[in-house]
Design a protein around this motif. Structure first.
Motif, mmCIF file in Angstrom:
data_model
loop_
_atom_site.group_PDB
_atom_site.id
_atom_site.type_symbol
_atom_site.label_atom_id
_atom_site.label_comp_id
_atom_site.label_asym_id
_atom_site.label_seq_id
_atom_site.Cartn_x
_atom_site.Cartn_y
_atom_site.Cartn_z
ATOM 1 N N THR A 185 -5.701 0.094 3.934
ATOM 2 C CA THR A 185 -5.008 0.161 2.653
ATOM 3 C C THR A 185 -4.686 -1.227 2.134
ATOM 4 O OG1 THR A 185 -4.051 2.291 3.231
ATOM 5 C CG2 THR A 185 -2.981 1.086 1.459
ATOM 6 N N HIS A 186 -4.211 -2.103 3.016
ATOM 7 C CA HIS A 186 -3.894 -3.477 2.620
ATOM 8 C C HIS A 186 -5.143 -4.215 2.134
ATOM 9 C CE1 HIS A 186 -1.675 -7.250 2.589
ATOM 10 N NE2 HIS A 186 -2.723 -7.789 3.170
ATOM 11 N N LEU A 187 -6.205 -4.104 2.884
ATOM 12 C CA LEU A 187 -7.444 -4.788 2.498
ATOM 13 C C LEU A 187 -8.002 -4.234 1.184
ATOM 14 C CD1 LEU A 187 -9.218 -5.046 5.970
ATOM 15 C CD2 LEU A 187 -8.211 -6.926 4.671
ATOM 16 N N ALA A 188 -8.011 -2.911 1.039
ATOM 17 C CA ALA A 188 -8.605 -2.290 -0.149
ATOM 18 C C ALA A 188 -7.781 -2.545 -1.410
ATOM 19 C CB ALA A 188 -8.767 -0.788 0.074
ATOM 20 N N THR A 189 -6.470 -2.693 -1.269
ATOM 21 C CA THR A 189 -5.646 -2.961 -2.448
ATOM 22 C C THR A 189 -5.596 -4.441 -2.805
ATOM 23 O OG1 THR A 189 -3.660 -2.970 -1.071
ATOM 24 C CG2 THR A 189 -4.196 -0.909 -2.202
ATOM 25 N N HIS A 190 -6.195 -5.282 -1.985
ATOM 26 C CA HIS A 190 -6.340 -6.716 -2.271
ATOM 27 C C HIS A 190 -7.819 -7.078 -2.155
ATOM 28 C CE1 HIS A 190 -2.181 -6.299 -0.795
ATOM 29 N NE2 HIS A 190 -1.911 -7.187 -1.722
#
Length: 181
Positions: free
Chosen positions: A116-121
């Motif tokens: 989630t962190h990677l995909a939202t950044h």
């Protein structure tokens, strides 16, 4: 040693019950202070005003409010969307569900948080240390292999068609590339 001791006489005033004692005679210079000032730690009864007590002993109170240390603010997360979709990858934060091409992935708590962190950044390079402090919530531990292991598991679970979405930036960290094919 510096301490506050009760005076031997029994006076009625709370101010007169305390006597300041120091380990240096008045007027002697302490290395580094230049003017001979020494700090004291004094325990006072709850009903005694420390400034008034100091003035009664001929000491000018020098009070400065203490400001709490402000920790460096982490990079703020973007406003959380309930659902993030970039074509093939769909992340539903409310239900903690990830789908790739309509296929639901079985992710652990940390794998979900990391993806989630990677995909939202997207297209942002994240160092291992930044991921550890941002996702795991604590400072540097070990040698960063924790992040490497979780990334390897995520790539395996994304499958051969989408594992390239998480790319390695050698000697730095990882980046999520949403339009990778």
């Amino acid at each position: 040693m510096t301490t506050a001791l009760p005076t031997p006489s029994a006076h009625r005033s709370p101010a007169s019950r305390l006597h300041l004692v120091g380990d240096r005679p008045p007027g002697t210079s302490v290395r580094g202070t230049g003017d001979g000032r020494v700090g004291y730690l004094v325990f006072l009864p709850a009903d005694v005003d420390p400034a008034a007590l100091m003035r009664s002993h001929g000491i000018r109170p020098e009070g400065r409010p203490l400001e709490p240390a402000r920790p460096s603010a982490p990079v703020p997360e973007p406003a959380p969307e309930a659902v993030h979709f970039d074509g093939a990858l769909r992340i539903d934060r409310a239900r903690r569900l990830v789908e790739v091409d309509g296929r639901e992935l079985d992710l652990t708590y940390m794998e979900f948080a990391l993806l989630t962190h990677l995909a939202t950044h997207p297209n942002t390079v994240h160092t291992r240390d930044a991921l550890i402090s941002g996702i795991w919530g604590y400072g540097r531990i070990g040698d960063g292999r924790t992040v490497d292991v979780h990334i390897a598991r995520l790539r395996r679970k994304l499958g051969p068609a989408h594992r390239g979405r998480i790319s390695t930036v050698r000697r730095v960290g990882y980046r999520y590339v949403p339009d990778h094919r």
